[in-house]
Design a protein around this motif. Structure first.
Motif, mmCIF file in Angstrom:
data_model
loop_
_atom_site.group_PDB
_atom_site.id
_atom_site.type_symbol
_atom_site.label_atom_id
_atom_site.label_comp_id
_atom_site.label_asym_id
_atom_site.label_seq_id
_atom_site.Cartn_x
_atom_site.Cartn_y
_atom_site.Cartn_z
ATOM 1 N N GLU A 91 0.840 -1.201 0.000
ATOM 2 C CA GLU A 91 0.000 0.000 0.000
ATOM 3 C C GLU A 91 0.873 1.249 0.000
ATOM 4 O O GLU A 91 1.374 1.669 1.029
ATOM 5 C CB GLU A 91 -0.922 -0.003 1.227
ATOM 6 C CG GLU A 91 -1.931 -1.114 1.213
ATOM 7 C CD GLU A 91 -2.878 -1.031 0.028
ATOM 8 O OE1 GLU A 91 -3.285 0.081 -0.359
ATOM 9 O OE2 GLU A 91 -3.208 -2.098 -0.529
ATOM 10 N N HIS A 92 1.036 1.829 -1.164
ATOM 11 C CA HIS A 92 1.784 3.088 -1.239
ATOM 12 C C HIS A 92 1.199 4.023 -2.282
ATOM 13 O O HIS A 92 1.891 4.840 -2.876
ATOM 14 C CB HIS A 92 3.271 2.846 -1.479
ATOM 15 C CG HIS A 92 3.580 1.841 -2.545
ATOM 16 N ND1 HIS A 92 3.534 2.144 -3.889
ATOM 17 C CD2 HIS A 92 3.933 0.540 -2.460
ATOM 18 C CE1 HIS A 92 3.862 1.066 -4.582
ATOM 19 N NE2 HIS A 92 4.092 0.081 -3.742
ATOM 20 N N ARG A 93 -0.099 3.868 -2.487
ATOM 21 C CA ARG A 93 -0.774 4.689 -3.491
ATOM 22 C C ARG A 93 -0.586 6.179 -3.229
ATOM 23 O O ARG A 93 -0.194 6.933 -4.116
ATOM 24 C CB ARG A 93 -2.260 4.347 -3.528
ATOM 25 C CG ARG A 93 -3.051 5.295 -4.402
ATOM 26 C CD ARG A 93 -4.544 5.070 -4.353
ATOM 27 N NE ARG A 93 -5.197 6.212 -4.981
ATOM 28 C CZ ARG A 93 -6.477 6.425 -4.944
ATOM 29 N NH1 ARG A 93 -7.276 5.588 -4.320
ATOM 30 N NH2 ARG A 93 -6.988 7.490 -5.530
ATOM 31 N N GLN A 94 -0.900 6.635 -2.014
ATOM 32 C CA GLN A 94 -0.846 8.065 -1.726
ATOM 33 C C GLN A 94 0.563 8.615 -1.909
ATOM 34 O O GLN A 94 0.746 9.693 -2.466
ATOM 35 C CB GLN A 94 -1.344 8.358 -0.302
ATOM 36 C CG GLN A 94 -2.834 8.180 -0.147
ATOM 37 C CD GLN A 94 -3.251 6.738 0.118
ATOM 38 O OE1 GLN A 94 -2.436 5.822 0.156
ATOM 39 N NE2 GLN A 94 -4.538 6.529 0.300
ATOM 40 N N HIS B 279 -0.408 0.616 -8.391
ATOM 41 C CA HIS B 279 -1.634 0.299 -7.648
ATOM 42 C C HIS B 279 -2.850 0.229 -8.580
ATOM 43 O O HIS B 279 -2.812 0.730 -9.699
ATOM 44 C CB HIS B 279 -1.860 1.305 -6.520
ATOM 45 C CG HIS B 279 -1.884 2.737 -6.951
ATOM 46 N ND1 HIS B 279 -0.755 3.514 -7.006
ATOM 47 C CD2 HIS B 279 -2.900 3.529 -7.358
ATOM 48 C CE1 HIS B 279 -1.080 4.723 -7.416
ATOM 49 N NE2 HIS B 279 -2.378 4.765 -7.626
#
Length: 145
Positions: free
Chosen positions: A65-68, A98
């Protein structure tokens, strides 16, 4: 956030980019000094003709999870180019690892180019001629420091 963030907030990394003579030098400095800001991700500039790219990847590939962070990083690069060199600067393609969110209208508005998702890499692709764009407000003395 990447659209409104001041590059100076990234300390020496931001100042070295803003005070580079050209966009290409700014990209090279960000890639070189990015580890001062964080050692959890790597910025790499791939230069070729007629297009070049910035690759952004996490060192620990198990972090899913590293979308932002990825989106903010590329928005920061685009904002830097528009603020320091050309307000109309636009990449040719953005790729994110992502999945595609339900609504990509903000991606399209901000990046002004095709945005792909579920890619094998986070990549910001641009015309190589952009590397020669001058940064008019650069301070060569501050850059040397």
């Amino acid at each position: 956030m990447g659209e409104v963030v001041d590059p100076k907030l990234f300390d020496v990394v931001g100042y070295s980019a803003l005070n580079s003579a050209t966009v290409g030098e700014a990209f090279a400095r960000v890639a070189r000094y990015h580890s001062i800001w964080t050692d959890g991700a790597v910025v790499k500039v791939e230069i070729s003709q007629p297009i070049s790219a910035i690759i952004y990847r996490y060192v620990d590939e198990s972090i899913g999870e590293h979308r932002q962070d990825s989106e903010m990083t590329f928005a920061g690069f685009v904002t830097l180019c528009r603020m320091a060199a050309d307000p109309n600067w636009t990449p040719t393609l953005i790729e994110f690892q992502h999945p595609k969110p339900d609504d990509i209208s903000e991606h399209v508005r901000l990046f002004r180019c095709q945005v792909k998702f579920n890619s094998t890499v986070n990549r910001l692709v641009f015309d190589s001629s952009s590397l020669a764009l001058p940064i008019a407000t650069a301070d060569p003395g501050l850059c040397r420091m």
